[in-house]
Motif scaffolding. Structure first.
Motif, mmCIF file in Angstrom:
data_model
loop_
_atom_site.group_PDB
_atom_site.id
_atom_site.type_symbol
_atom_site.label_atom_id
_atom_site.label_comp_id
_atom_site.label_asym_id
_atom_site.label_seq_id
_atom_site.Cartn_x
_atom_site.Cartn_y
_atom_site.Cartn_z
ATOM 1 N N HIS A 165 0.834 -1.206 0.000
ATOM 2 C CA HIS A 165 0.000 0.000 0.000
ATOM 3 C C HIS A 165 0.869 1.257 0.000
ATOM 4 N N ASN A 166 1.886 1.272 0.838
ATOM 5 C CA ASN A 166 2.759 2.442 0.899
ATOM 6 C C ASN A 166 3.435 2.699 -0.449
ATOM 7 N N MET A 167 3.882 1.650 -1.118
ATOM 8 C CA MET A 167 4.566 1.801 -2.405
ATOM 9 C C MET A 167 3.642 2.366 -3.478
ATOM 10 N N LEU A 168 2.343 2.082 -3.348
ATOM 11 C CA LEU A 168 1.377 2.516 -4.358
ATOM 12 C C LEU A 168 0.595 3.748 -3.912
ATOM 13 N N ASN A 169 1.142 4.452 -2.928
ATOM 14 C CA ASN A 169 0.493 5.671 -2.427
ATOM 15 C C ASN A 169 -0.939 5.375 -1.950
ATOM 16 N N SER A 170 -1.089 4.242 -1.306
ATOM 17 C CA SER A 170 -2.355 3.826 -0.718
ATOM 18 C C SER A 170 -2.111 3.572 0.764
ATOM 19 N N LYS A 171 -3.139 3.163 1.488
ATOM 20 C CA LYS A 171 -2.993 2.917 2.919
ATOM 21 C C LYS A 171 -3.773 1.670 3.324
ATOM 22 N N LEU A 172 -3.143 0.863 4.159
ATOM 23 C CA LEU A 172 -3.880 -0.216 4.801
ATOM 24 C C LEU A 172 -4.663 0.394 5.952
ATOM 25 N N ASN A 173 -5.965 0.189 5.946
ATOM 26 C CA ASN A 173 -6.847 0.846 6.918
ATOM 27 C C ASN A 173 -7.351 -0.067 8.020
ATOM 28 N N GLY A 174 -6.950 -1.352 7.998
ATOM 29 C CA GLY A 174 -7.454 -2.237 9.041
ATOM 30 C C GLY A 174 -6.957 -3.662 8.896
ATOM 31 N N VAL A 175 -7.231 -4.478 9.928
ATOM 32 C CA VAL A 175 -6.943 -5.908 9.903
ATOM 33 C C VAL A 175 -8.172 -6.671 10.362
ATOM 34 N N HIS A 176 -8.319 -7.876 9.821
ATOM 35 C CA HIS A 176 -9.468 -8.741 10.105
ATOM 36 C C HIS A 176 -8.903 -10.091 10.520
ATOM 37 N N LEU A 177 -9.113 -10.470 11.783
ATOM 38 C CA LEU A 177 -8.451 -11.641 12.340
ATOM 39 C C LEU A 177 -9.448 -12.626 12.944
ATOM 40 N N GLU A 178 -9.148 -13.908 12.799
ATOM 41 C CA GLU A 178 -9.908 -14.921 13.523
ATOM 42 C C GLU A 178 -9.150 -15.200 14.813
ATOM 43 N N LEU A 179 -9.758 -14.840 15.942
ATOM 44 C CA LEU A 179 -9.056 -14.898 17.223
ATOM 45 C C LEU A 179 -10.021 -15.209 18.358
ATOM 46 N N THR A 180 -9.444 -15.573 19.474
ATOM 47 C CA THR A 180 -10.192 -15.755 20.704
ATOM 48 C C THR A 180 -9.341 -15.242 21.852
ATOM 49 N N GLY A 181 -9.973 -14.844 22.930
ATOM 50 C CA GLY A 181 -9.232 -14.375 24.099
ATOM 51 C C GLY A 181 -8.793 -15.496 25.011
ATOM 52 N N GLU A 182 -9.061 -16.722 24.608
ATOM 53 C CA GLU A 182 -8.712 -17.871 25.430
ATOM 54 C C GLU A 182 -7.337 -18.413 25.036
#
Length: 487
Positions: A420-437
């Motif tokens: 994204h940085n190289m293409l003058n764009s931005k990563l705006n978030g992450v989507h994760l499969e997670l648990t607090g356990e």
């Protein structure tokens, strides 16, 4: 379907049920249609699970994320279970997302939008309708909103739709109770569980960051800046799930009393500004209802990589709801197809209306992501770019256990940021499969789990999830990557 036929089908009036006239993938066939209708009518009569006001608040925040003024943190179970609707499980999920968000805020210096795969993520698409269990071919388990995991529960049961509603309602009620009773006050630093970190160097590094966070909070509290007590004890927290079962989603679609008031961009203006020529005649897509329709089953819904057919039922349903929408974007997505989907779902070019949840795999992202970024930049769509580094990096051990490597997950996130940085764009978030356990489903991380450790506490009946410490690992890795940058 030809372009002319597709344009004709898009030009018809949208209603919450117009998806029923379209071909549908991963649909559920129920034997008892009378019982199905009764269950759906019951859900239609029940209260909304989330409010229009909350959905609009999230729309505004995602608009900021699309402009680089906020960052989206989305995470939770691959598929929820009814048995997982417990106070401790919900507390664990909220805790890890809150802690991750604070690490990201500290490094990025922008607000973090917290969206959980919670209170509705009960269905999963499957590549096959049947599977072999104990030598017998039976219907595939598709999530507890559809059928059960036991062999004698595989027949789709409409009553599970109602049961899913009430489990979602219970989860939401407890989330709101927690957030209104100082749960977000994370009591630095002793509420952060780092005892599982094997490396003393890594543990100390994490403790240093946590202590710096604690010092920042203490300083803000001392000078009374920014109403610190309110900002940490009363936070915005949103829910999401894949909008797979359209009959369920239709039953929870509600019309708002407010009329739509959108500023449209003229078709000629669009054509003068695009280098890609869209294959959809935008003047024929402006056939949405004058009223606002909201899906009140969750604040945010996404379309899966398997159900994003241009002429399909899911695209048809999603184009008419006012919720912010996610689209899973994988290696099979062609750039021109991506533009067509954006034209259909975002005809008014709203900032943050669409979140593109990219899921390529660490070994494919460099070949595919640049083309998708260039395609979107050639349009007037201002999307939220969100990296899903889990789905493209699933593997199996020699013994057949499904897992994911923290190294691959981290690699895809860092590659996404750099591309994204190289293409003058931005990563705006992450989507994760997670648990607090403290499950053992993914390998690697500061806990240093290996394939032989997976059987210690493997609980997922679907895809492997990051555990508490591995989730923090990801947050700290992103934090270091952004250390001296802005998003």
């Amino acid at each position: 379907m030809s372009d002319a036929k597709r344009e004709s089908s898009l030009s018809q009036e949208w209603t919450p049920s117009s998806w029923r006239s379209k071909p549908i993938k991963h649909n559920v066939e129920y034997k008892d249609s009378t019982k199905l209708d009764a269950c759906l009518n019951k859900i239609k009569a029940l209260p909304s699970l989330v409010s229009v006001k909350e959905i609009d608040e999230l729309r505004a925040q995602l608009a900021k994320a699309s402009r680089g003024e906020a960052f989206l943190l989305q995470g939770g179970d691959c598929a929820e279970s009814f048995a997982g609707c417990t106070s401790s499980a919900i507390e664990d999920k909220l805790k890890i997302i809150l802690q991750m968000s604070l690490v990201l805020i500290w490094s990025m210096r922008v607000p973090v939008i917290r969206v959980s795969r919670l209170a509705g993520q009960y269905a999963k698409p499957r590549s096959s309708d049947t599977e072999i269990v104990n030598g017998k071919e039976i219907l595939t388990f598709r999530g507890e909103i559809i059928n059960g995991l036991a062999e004698n529960e595989r027949e789709p049961d409409p009553n599970r739709l109602v049961e899913a509603y009430f489990h979602s309602s219970a989860s939401l009620n407890y989330i709101r109770t927690l957030l209104s009773n100082s749960f977000a006050d994370l009591k630095f630093p002793h509420n952060w569980d780092l005892d599982w970190v094997k490396s003393e160097q890594v543990r100390q590094e994490y403790k240093d960051i946590i202590n710096k966070l604690a010092d920042s909070f203490d300083f803000m509290r001392t000078i009374g800046a920014g109403n610190q007590e309110q900002s940490t004890n009363s936070i915005n927290f949103y829910t999401s799930h894949e909008g797979l079962l359209l009959n369920y989603e239709e039953a929870l679609t509600r019309k708002s009393n407010e009329k739509k008031s959108e500023k449209k961009i003229s078709d000629s203006s669009i054509r003068n500004n695009l280098s890609f020529s869209s294959q959809v005649n935008l003047s024929k897509v402006a056939t949405l209802p004058t009223d606002n329709y909201y899906n009140t089953s969750a604040h945010f819904l996404w379309i899966g990589d398997r159900t994003r057919q241009l002429d399909g039922a899911h695209i048809e349903y999603f184009r008419g709801i006012r919720n912010p929408i996610g689209i899973k974007v994988g290696p099979s997505m062609e750039s021109d197809e991506l533009i067509r989907i954006l034209d259909i779902l975002d005809p008014d070019y709203e900032d943050g209306r669409i979140t593109l949840i990219s899921r390529y795999g660490a070994n494919k992202i460099h070949d595919i992501l640049p083309g998708h970024i260039k395609a979107v930049k050639s349009t007037l769509h201002n999307v939220v770019w969100c990296c899903d580094p889990c789905h493209g990096n699933t593997q199996s051990t020699e013994s057949g256990i499904k897992t994911r490597s923290i190294g691959d997950i981290t690699s895809e996130i860092i590659s996404s940021i750099q591309i994204h940085n190289m293409l003058n764009s931005k990563l705006n978030g992450v989507h994760l499969e997670l648990t607090g356990e403290h499950v053992t489903e993914c390998i690697g991380g500061s806990q240093d789990l290996g394939p032989v450790d997976l059987t210690q506490n493997y609980q997922s009946f679907c895809d492997p999830r990051l555990n508490y410490l591995q989730s923090l690992d990801i947050a700290f890795k992103i934090s270091k990557q952004y250390g001296n940058q802005t998003i």
